[in-house]
Design an enzyme around this catalytic site. Structure first.
Site, mmCIF file in Angstrom:
data_model
loop_
_atom_site.group_PDB
_atom_site.id
_atom_site.type_symbol
_atom_site.label_atom_id
_atom_site.label_comp_id
_atom_site.label_asym_id
_atom_site.label_seq_id
_atom_site.Cartn_x
_atom_site.Cartn_y
_atom_site.Cartn_z
ATOM 1 N N HIS A 119 1.843 -4.660 -0.592
ATOM 2 C CA HIS A 119 2.762 -3.546 -0.342
ATOM 3 C C HIS A 119 3.931 -4.010 0.529
ATOM 4 O O HIS A 119 5.092 -3.729 0.231
ATOM 5 C CB HIS A 119 1.991 -2.414 0.344
ATOM 6 N N GLU A 120 3.604 -4.740 1.583
ATOM 7 C CA GLU A 120 4.661 -5.192 2.493
ATOM 8 C C GLU A 120 5.592 -6.197 1.808
ATOM 9 O O GLU A 120 6.807 -6.148 1.989
ATOM 10 C CB GLU A 120 4.047 -5.829 3.747
ATOM 11 N N HIS A 142 8.168 -4.497 -0.167
ATOM 12 C CA HIS A 142 9.355 -4.130 0.619
ATOM 13 C C HIS A 142 10.300 -5.324 0.771
ATOM 14 O O HIS A 142 11.512 -5.165 0.780
ATOM 15 C CB HIS A 142 8.947 -3.674 2.018
ATOM 16 N N GLU A 167 8.370 3.980 -0.711
ATOM 17 C CA GLU A 167 6.946 3.743 -0.444
ATOM 18 C C GLU A 167 6.148 3.740 -1.750
ATOM 19 O O GLU A 167 5.273 2.914 -1.941
ATOM 20 C CB GLU A 167 6.402 4.815 0.499
#
Lengths: 336, 189
Positions: free
Chosen positions: A156-157, A160, A240
């Site tokens: 997930h990070e 980003h 997100e």
């Protein structure tokens, strides 16, 4: 598995565009603040050479450049994170390995890894883009997640990082910082009387135009930080969902992220060591705000993260779709 | 006249961007393949360590160990043939994956072996290496698929010859059991 790709390129493009517009807007804004001040001053009959504008612009550009370069380190420093260079325990070795694996899956350079000494599970990413990024995880996260869940959170990070969210956020933070700093300096100069805007000698021949300009000018100073803050919030909820989807694309295991999010939510005390500056890029809202748990116009404007239940149910949907597909015959690696 | 000129310019711009897109994808594919190679080397270097660590305690499973060593040497040999031999490389590596997973299953059966020395650490390294290989070929397959699709799709296919774009082979995995290999041991955190 191609749908996040399309979104990825759109999001990268959108982020590039937003970054460019932010910088352009910022330059124009400072030109207005600086040269506007000069103009007002000139109307009062002072020397017309625009030195305020020139000095202000130079200072602003230098400040932004400096804050942009050092921004990620400052964010990390504020959370008390320590860089993990030489892993000693099993858990540390594992997180280094997992980050390496995810960087390979995402096709980006390996980020620097930081550990935050905090028992609340959370993680965030910062940096300048895919070639220069940082990823920070709390000790609490390492404690509660198993290998697959940790992988999903890191995915997930890195999502980003890959879709350039981190670059946009670092730029934004640098601009806000520069505006605040320059405003502080100007305020001091005005109070010290070094900047004689009020009570000029020939102000009578300027009239109402001068008053309006002056008012506009002062209002710009006051409103600027607020506007940048709102800009940051306006785009943060949708990203997100995209980062969740990208994690699923990297790990091919959306259910792992779903279970990680469930665990994190179960332990949702506010992460005290992460300040609001880094909130946009955390795996979950570190401030534990109630707003995050609701949908709607107000929440869309002011919350940094979508409701956890929505994220989990979307991920589970992806997971079941995948299971159904694999239960059939073809797989994503099927020879063409 | 003007309309024609504008059309020519638009078509020219499109050709340039399509050509550049293909070249960029081609290079990404090559790069993704290199990444698999790097990870495979890592695996080949790791195996002697693993074998040494378990050898003393594993006089019993000689054949399992032999199989791993042999598969590893075969993979190292084939790997030198470069990207042209992608089919052979993937076959050799798949055989190695199979031998390794059998070895790890065997290690699991001897808890006292896991407790001694640095087997636990080696296991984490091996898990990670297997994951890296899996993710590297996932990236390669995704990129290569994108490249293949792009050069076959209609308008882009017109410039495919100009960019010397050719179909690349995907990294194939033979059977369903193979695909489970990266998950060596999930009980460890």
């Amino acid at each position: 598995m191609t749908s996040p790709d399309g979104n990825l390129f759109q999001q990268q493009e959108a982020n590039r565009r937003r970054t460019t517009w932010l910088v352009i807007g910022f330059v124009l804004f400072f030109a207005w603040l600086g040269f506007g001040g000069d103009y007002v001053w000139a109307l009062q009959g002072h020397h017309p050479f625009p030195w305020v504008g020139l000095v202000l612009t130079t200072v602003a550009i230098f400040t932004v450049w400096h804050t942009y370069k050092t921004g990620p380190e400052k964010v990390l420093w504020a959370t008390g994170a320590q860089e993990l260079i030489d892993p000693k325990t099993d858990a540390e070795r594992q997180v280094v390995n997992v980050v390496d694996e995810m960087a390979i899956a995402a096709g980006i350079a390996r980020p620097q890894i930081w550990i935050i000494p905090d028992d609340d599970p959370n993680a965030f990413a910062t940096g300048h883009g895919p070639h220069d990024s940082h990823i920070a995880v709390t000790r609490g996260l390492l404690k509660i997640c198993n290998r697959e869940e940790l992988q999903a959170v890191i995915g997930h990070e890195l999502g980003h990082v890959k879709n350039l969210d981190v670059r946009l956020m670092t730029t934004l933070a640098a601009l806000v910082g520069a505006i605040l700093l320059v405003r502080e300096g100007m305020g001091r100069m005005m109070r010290g009387g070094g900047f004689p805007v009020r009570g000029g000698r020939k102000s009578k021949n300027a009239g109402p135009l001068l008053a309006i300009l002056l008012a506009l000018w002062v209002i710009s100073w006051i409103v600027a930080p607020l506007v940048t803050q709102l800009l940051a919030l306006a785009v943060s909820r949708r990203r997100e969902y995209l980062a969740d989807a990208m994690s699923a694309q990297f790990t091919r295991n959306p259910l792992a992220l779903a279970s990680a999010l469930e665990k994190i939510e179960g332990a949702a005390a506010p992460t005290t060591s992460i300040k609001s500056g880094a909130a946009h890029l955390c795996i979950c809202d570190p401030l534990g705000r109630r707003l995050t748990n609701s949908e709607g116009w107000l929440a869309d404007r002011f919350a940094t993260h979508p409701p956890m239940s929505m994220r989990i149910s979307r991920l589970k949907g992806m997971g079941y779709a995948q299971l159904k597909k694999e239960g059939g015959s073809s797989t994503s690696f099927a020879p063409a | 006249m003007w309309v024609l000129l504008v059309l020519v310019v638009i078509v020219g711009l499109w050709v340039v961007s399509a050509y550049n897109g293909l070249i960029s994808l081609k290079n990404q594919t090559v790069n993704a393949f290199k990444q698999i190679d790097v990870q495979l080397k890592r695996r080949h270097d790791l195996i002697p360590n693993l074998v040494n660590a378990v050898k003393g305690a594993m006089d019993f499973e000689r054949s399992t160990l032999e199989a791993v060593i042999q598969a590893r040497n075969q993979a190292v040999k084939v790997n030198a043939s470069g990207p042209e031999g992608i089919k052979q490389i993937s076959q050799a590596e798949n055989a190695l994956s199979g031998a390794l997973s059998r070895l790890l299953v065997t290690v699991e059966r001897y808890p006292e072996l896991k407790a001694t020395g640095n087997i636990g650490q080696l296991q984490e390294e091996l898990t990670s290496t297997e994951n890296r290989i899996a993710f590297a070929r996932q990236l390669y397959n995704d990129t290569a698929t994108q490249y293949n699709t792009k050069q076959q799709q209609f308008p882009t296919t017109l410039v495919a010859g100009l960019a010397h774009a050719e179909r690349t082979d995907l990294w194939e995995i033979e059977d369903q059991a193979e695909r489970a290999v990266p998950q060596v041991d999930l009980s460890r955190r």
